[in-house]
Motif scaffolding. Structure first.
Motif, PDB file in Angstrom:
ATOM      1  N   SER A   1       0.822  -1.221   0.000  1.00 55.48           N
ATOM      2  CA  SER A   1       0.000   0.000   0.000  1.00 55.48           C
ATOM      3  C   SER A   1       0.853   1.267   0.000  1.00 55.48           C
ATOM      4  O   SER A   1       0.728   2.133   0.877  1.00 55.48           O
ATOM      5  N   PRO A   2       1.737   1.427  -0.995  1.00 55.84           N
ATOM      6  CA  PRO A   2       2.608   2.607  -1.011  1.00 55.84           C
ATOM      7  C   PRO A   2       1.851   3.876  -1.368  1.00 55.84           C
ATOM      8  O   PRO A   2       0.863   3.856  -2.098  1.00 55.84           O
ATOM      9  N   ILE A   3       2.345   4.992  -0.829  1.00 52.52           N
ATOM     10  CA  ILE A   3       1.834   6.300  -1.207  1.00 52.52           C
ATOM     11  C   ILE A   3       2.721   6.871  -2.312  1.00 52.52           C
ATOM     12  O   ILE A   3       3.801   6.349  -2.586  1.00 52.52           O
ATOM     13  N   GLU A   4       2.251   7.933  -2.953  1.00 50.19           N
ATOM     14  CA  GLU A   4       3.081   8.630  -3.939  1.00 50.19           C
ATOM     15  C   GLU A   4       3.511   9.965  -3.352  1.00 50.19           C
ATOM     16  O   GLU A   4       2.716  10.670  -2.719  1.00 50.19           O
ATOM     17  N   LEU A   5       4.778  10.304  -3.559  1.00 50.11           N
ATOM     18  CA  LEU A   5       5.320  11.581  -3.108  1.00 50.11           C
ATOM     19  C   LEU A   5       5.625  12.471  -4.295  1.00 50.11           C
ATOM     20  O   LEU A   5       5.914  11.985  -5.401  1.00 50.11           O
ATOM     21  N   ALA A   6       5.583  13.778  -4.071  1.00 47.21           N
ATOM     22  CA  ALA A   6       5.921  14.731  -5.120  1.00 47.21           C
ATOM     23  C   ALA A   6       7.423  14.671  -5.405  1.00 47.21           C
ATOM     24  O   ALA A   6       8.227  14.427  -4.500  1.00 47.21           O
ATOM     25  N   PRO A   7       7.821  14.887  -6.657  1.00 46.29           N
ATOM     26  CA  PRO A   7       9.254  14.954  -6.961  1.00 46.29           C
ATOM     27  C   PRO A   7       9.917  16.081  -6.180  1.00 46.29           C
ATOM     28  O   PRO A   7       9.266  17.031  -5.741  1.00 46.29           O
ATOM     29  N   GLY A   8      11.215  15.974  -6.021  1.00 44.74           N
ATOM     30  CA  GLY A   8      11.966  17.003  -5.313  1.00 44.74           C
ATOM     31  C   GLY A   8      13.231  16.431  -4.720  1.00 44.74           C
ATOM     32  O   GLY A   8      13.551  15.257  -4.905  1.00 44.74           O
ATOM     33  N   ARG A   9      13.959  17.276  -3.993  1.00 47.23           N
ATOM     34  CA  ARG A   9      15.178  16.824  -3.333  1.00 47.23           C
ATOM     35  C   ARG A   9      14.829  16.333  -1.932  1.00 47.23           C
ATOM     36  O   ARG A   9      14.184  17.051  -1.174  1.00 47.23           O
ATOM     37  N   TYR A  10      15.285  15.119  -1.636  1.00 44.93           N
ATOM     38  CA  TYR A  10      14.998  14.503  -0.343  1.00 44.93           C
ATOM     39  C   TYR A  10      16.292  14.079   0.339  1.00 44.93           C
ATOM     40  O   TYR A  10      17.236  13.626  -0.319  1.00 44.93           O
ATOM     41  N   GLU A  11      16.318  14.211   1.645  1.00 40.22           N
ATOM     42  CA  GLU A  11      17.344  13.558   2.437  1.00 40.22           C
ATOM     43  C   GLU A  11      17.097  12.051   2.337  1.00 40.22           C
ATOM     44  O   GLU A  11      15.941  11.613   2.345  1.00 40.22           O
TER      45      GLU A  11
ATOM     46  N   VAL B   1      24.025   6.498 -17.453  1.00 39.27           N
ATOM     47  CA  VAL B   1      24.827   7.716 -17.351  1.00 39.27           C
ATOM     48  C   VAL B   1      24.317   8.749 -18.354  1.00 39.27           C
ATOM     49  O   VAL B   1      24.225   8.482 -19.555  1.00 39.27           O
ATOM     50  N   LEU B   2      24.014   9.949 -17.861  1.00 39.46           N
ATOM     51  CA  LEU B   2      23.638  11.063 -18.728  1.00 39.46           C
ATOM     52  C   LEU B   2      24.841  11.929 -19.070  1.00 39.46           C
ATOM     53  O   LEU B   2      24.934  12.460 -20.178  1.00 39.46           O
ATOM     54  N   ASP B   3      25.756  12.094 -18.117  1.00 35.05           N
ATOM     55  CA  ASP B   3      26.961  12.899 -18.332  1.00 35.05           C
ATOM     56  C   ASP B   3      28.125  12.234 -17.594  1.00 35.05           C
ATOM     57  O   ASP B   3      28.210  12.323 -16.372  1.00 35.05           O
ATOM     58  N   PRO B   4      29.032  11.540 -18.315  1.00 38.97           N
ATOM     59  CA  PRO B   4      30.112  10.827 -17.630  1.00 38.97           C
ATOM     60  C   PRO B   4      31.088  11.746 -16.904  1.00 38.97           C
ATOM     61  O   PRO B   4      31.667  11.349 -15.893  1.00 38.97           O
ATOM     62  N   LYS B   5      31.256  12.967 -17.389  1.00 38.39           N
ATOM     63  CA  LYS B   5      32.223  13.871 -16.761  1.00 38.39           C
ATOM     64  C   LYS B   5      31.788  14.277 -15.355  1.00 38.39           C
ATOM     65  O   LYS B   5      32.592  14.318 -14.417  1.00 38.39           O
ATOM     66  N   THR B   6      30.509  14.575 -15.174  1.00 34.15           N
ATOM     67  CA  THR B   6      29.996  14.942 -13.848  1.00 34.15           C
ATOM     68  C   THR B   6      29.299  13.771 -13.162  1.00 34.15           C
ATOM     69  O   THR B   6      28.862  13.900 -12.022  1.00 34.15           O
ATOM     70  N   LEU B   7      29.208  12.665 -13.873  1.00 36.88           N
ATOM     71  CA  LEU B   7      28.574  11.441 -13.399  1.00 36.88           C
ATOM     72  C   LEU B   7      27.130  11.678 -12.955  1.00 36.88           C
ATOM     73  O   LEU B   7      26.701  11.272 -11.876  1.00 36.88           O
ATOM     74  N   VAL B   8      26.382  12.343 -13.823  1.00 35.52           N
ATOM     75  CA  VAL B   8      24.940  12.478 -13.620  1.00 35.52           C
ATOM     76  C   VAL B   8      24.283  11.197 -14.111  1.00 35.52           C
ATOM     77  O   VAL B   8      24.474  10.771 -15.250  1.00 35.52           O
TER      78      VAL B   8
ATOM     79  N   MET C   1      10.317   5.591  -7.529  1.00 32.41           N
ATOM     80  CA  MET C   1      10.495   6.903  -8.135  1.00 32.41           C
ATOM     81  C   MET C   1      11.716   6.915  -9.047  1.00 32.41           C
ATOM     82  O   MET C   1      12.651   6.123  -8.858  1.00 32.41           O
ATOM     83  N   ARG C   2      11.686   7.805 -10.029  1.00 31.69           N
ATOM     84  CA  ARG C   2      12.851   8.051 -10.880  1.00 31.69           C
ATOM     85  C   ARG C   2      13.700   9.144 -10.247  1.00 31.69           C
ATOM     86  O   ARG C   2      13.181  10.051  -9.602  1.00 31.69           O
ATOM     87  N   PHE C   3      15.009   9.032 -10.438  1.00 29.36           N
ATOM     88  CA  PHE C   3      15.911  10.069  -9.940  1.00 29.36           C
ATOM     89  C   PHE C   3      16.885  10.481 -11.038  1.00 29.36           C
ATOM     90  O   PHE C   3      17.151   9.734 -11.988  1.00 29.36           O
ATOM     91  N   THR C   4      17.413  11.679 -10.921  1.00 30.03           N
ATOM     92  CA  THR C   4      18.479  12.184 -11.780  1.00 30.03           C
ATOM     93  C   THR C   4      19.460  12.896 -10.865  1.00 30.03           C
ATOM     94  O   THR C   4      19.135  13.945 -10.292  1.00 30.03           O
ATOM     95  N   GLN C   5      20.638  12.309 -10.698  1.00 26.92           N
ATOM     96  CA  GLN C   5      21.530  12.758  -9.641  1.00 26.92           C
ATOM     97  C   GLN C   5      22.988  12.543 -10.032  1.00 26.92           C
ATOM     98  O   GLN C   5      23.340  11.495 -10.567  1.00 26.92           O
TER      99      GLN C   5
ATOM    100  N   TRP D   1      19.069  14.017  -2.402  1.00 27.28           N
ATOM    101  CA  TRP D   1      18.965  13.134  -3.561  1.00 27.28           C
ATOM    102  C   TRP D   1      17.816  13.645  -4.416  1.00 27.28           C
ATOM    103  O   TRP D   1      16.716  13.896  -3.916  1.00 27.28           O
ATOM    104  N   ASN D   2      18.061  13.804  -5.723  1.00 31.16           N
ATOM    105  CA  ASN D   2      17.115  14.478  -6.603  1.00 31.16           C
ATOM    106  C   ASN D   2      16.144  13.482  -7.228  1.00 31.16           C
ATOM    107  O   ASN D   2      16.468  12.809  -8.214  1.00 31.16           O
ATOM    108  N   LEU D   3      14.940  13.371  -6.641  1.00 29.73           N
ATOM    109  CA  LEU D   3      13.868  12.523  -7.179  1.00 29.73           C
ATOM    110  C   LEU D   3      13.075  13.334  -8.183  1.00 29.73           C
ATOM    111  O   LEU D   3      12.530  14.395  -7.862  1.00 29.73           O
ATOM    112  N   THR D   4      13.020  12.851  -9.441  1.00 31.41           N
ATOM    113  CA  THR D   4      12.486  13.666 -10.525  1.00 31.41           C
ATOM    114  C   THR D   4      11.104  13.238 -10.990  1.00 31.41           C
ATOM    115  O   THR D   4      10.515  13.889 -11.863  1.00 31.41           O
TER     116      THR D   4
END
Length: 487
Positions: free
Chosen positions: A232-242, A404-411, A435-439, A479-482
């Motif tokens: 029974s998971p809830i959904e959270l809004a995207p954003g930066r989370y600890e 990997v989206l950007d290997p130099k910054t490891l996004v 959730m999806r993340f981009t970090q 951590w950036n949850l998108t």
């Protein structure tokens, strides 16, 4: 179907025979390096809470790299009889004569003794046959693996379960025409299983150089607790989370840091974030590549690489400061460094990277004393003190489909998996949908971003890259949850 144990010294005899064949076919000016590796794997797989497959496979591979008249070519075979070896040499000699000039050739590894681990008891300087090797693991039987599967299934108490228990054995030898001749062997056991209820999955994984370290009941109970708590998971809004990342998720962080950050080829070509001597990580972060294993986690790799260079522990990051990247002979020459013993068949194209990386755990004395977790708690014991400190954030079990989206910054972008929970005032209050993340992984571990590290590093099964990681839980400031995985 237990693992196929090769007679001690057999691979070294094969390697020496190929070197002599090269001399007879190509002449004394030919430079040759030969890697002979025997790999055996036995797997007991289960699904729908029952064993459905027990298989074993063993193969010996001979790889030859030849440099002649300024040109280089490689070949391999799994046919190790006299005709097969001669055919390998003749094909490789023919190929080298048709290859373009090789200006990057760095020569052969000279005769060099192996580095001995703390647990070494061998008799010869060039023998790595006792580097933490556990004979019982190498010879594990189907019954031993099945008993751990049984314990996992029983501990899940009726939940649907699936996964595997696996044992592997590798013995190898290297010889070259410069006189380097070394040998070694390794064994490992691993278990990876999930429990499922009402669409909720829980996972538990562990690896070790000793099969006796695998506790199927403990792993099954942990996977079941996570599955039950994830309903029974809830959904959270995207954003930066600890966040508190459990070891399974931290392993993905380490994997991408290894492949794209501490890769000597990427570093030499300025495609890596690594800056030697720079304060790139939080002062609490120390990363070490430990190919010979350690007393804490005795799961060593081979004590030499595919170029015959001896391996030893390599500090990549010490107290937040980047100290080293990994090299084979080619990337080392390009970077003006020396090989760190990380050559592999893939390193000649993909680049050399750490294969046994450990994120050092924090001293246990710094963590608060907490009562034991209840049977329904989704939090691993090593992560509980970190969760107890969090006012509001997420507990994340695992990542997958990371790209990997950007290997130099490891996004990196990817998805959470096998359990996410909302934490408020140090307590788990609700399951959360994936959730999806981009970090940027490097930035997530940057100065001031690491709020805590667990007191135990857990050795996890090898990943698709063949790498093994020892990972503690990790408490990160951001951590950036998108987005939600559902859309």
């Amino acid at each position: 179907m237990s693992l196929d144990i090769v007679r001690t010294g057999a691979e070294l005899e094969l390697a020496a025979r190929v070197v002599e064949l090269v001399r007879s076919v190509a002449g004394p000016s030919a430079e040759a390096e030969v890697m002979v590796q025997h790999d055996a794997e036995a797997l007991t797989r289960f699904a729908n809470s029952m064993i459905h497959q027990n298989v074993a496979d063993a193969v010996t591979t001979v790889r030859l790299r030849l440099h002649l008249d300024g040109r280089t070519a490689s070949g391999s075979t799994t046919v190790v009889g006299a005709d097969g070896l001669r055919g390998l040499v003749e094909r490789t000699v023919a190929a080298v004569r048709l290859s373009p000039p090789d200006a990057t050739w760095t020569g052969l590894t000279p005769p060099t003794p192996l580095h001995h681990s703390a647990g070494y008891h061998g008799s010869g300087p060039q023998s790595g046959l006792d580097f933490g090797f556990d004979e019982a693991t190498a010879r594990a039987t189907p019954a031993e693996r099945a008993s751990r599967v049984r314990d996992f299934v029983r501990a899940a108490e009726g939940l649907e379960t699936a996964g595997y228990c696996r044992t592997t054995y590798c013995s190898a030898a290297f010889a070259n025409s410069a006189g380097q001749a070394v040998e070694g062997r390794t064994a490992e056991a691993a278990m990876d299983g999930i429990a499922r209820v009402n669409g909720s999955d829980g996972v538990a994984r562990r690896a070790s150089g000793r099969i006796t370290d695998l506790d199927g009941a403990a792993l099954g109970a942990r996977a079941a607790a996570k599955a039950r708590a994830g309903q029974s998971p809830i959904e959270l809004a995207p954003g930066r989370y600890e966040v508190v990342l459990e070891p399974e998720a931290v392993a993905d962080v380490l994997d991408n840091l290894a492949l794209f950050g501490f890769n000597g080829k990427a570093y030499a070509q300025k495609q890596s974030f690594a800056e030697l001597g720079a304060d790139q990580f939080d002062p609490s972060v120390t990363l070490v590549d430990e190919p010979l294993g350690s007393r804490a986690e005795p799961a060593p790799g081979l004590p030499f690489d595919d170029e015959g260079t001896p391996r030893e522990s390599l500090v990549l990051v010490r107290d937040g400061v980047t100290r080293a990247v990994t090299h084979d002979r080619t990337s080392a020459a390009e970077a003006g460094a020396t090989s760190t013993g990380h050559a592999s068949p893939a390193s000649r194209s993909w680049g050399p990277y750490p294969t046994h990386m450990r994120l050092e755990a924090s001293p246990a004395a710094t963590e608060p004393t907490l009562p034991p977790a209840g049977p329904s708690s989704p939090t691993a014991e090593s992560a509980r003190p970190l969760v107890a400190r969090m006012e509001r954030g997420l507990l994340i079990t695992d990542f997958w489909y990371t790209r990997v989206l950007d290997p130099k910054t490891l996004v990196i972008t990817g998805l959470t998996r096998n359990g996410v929970w909302l934490v408020e005032d140090g307590e788990v209050t609700a399951a959360v949908g994936n959730m999806r993340f981009t970090q940027s992984y490097a930035q997530a571990l940057g100065p001031g971003q690491v709020l805590g590290i667990g007191s135990e590093s857990v050795l996890l099964p090898d990943r698709w890259t063949g790498t093994r990681y020892a990972a503690p839980a990790l408490h990160l400031a951001s951590w950036n949850l998108t987005g939600n995985a559902s859309g």
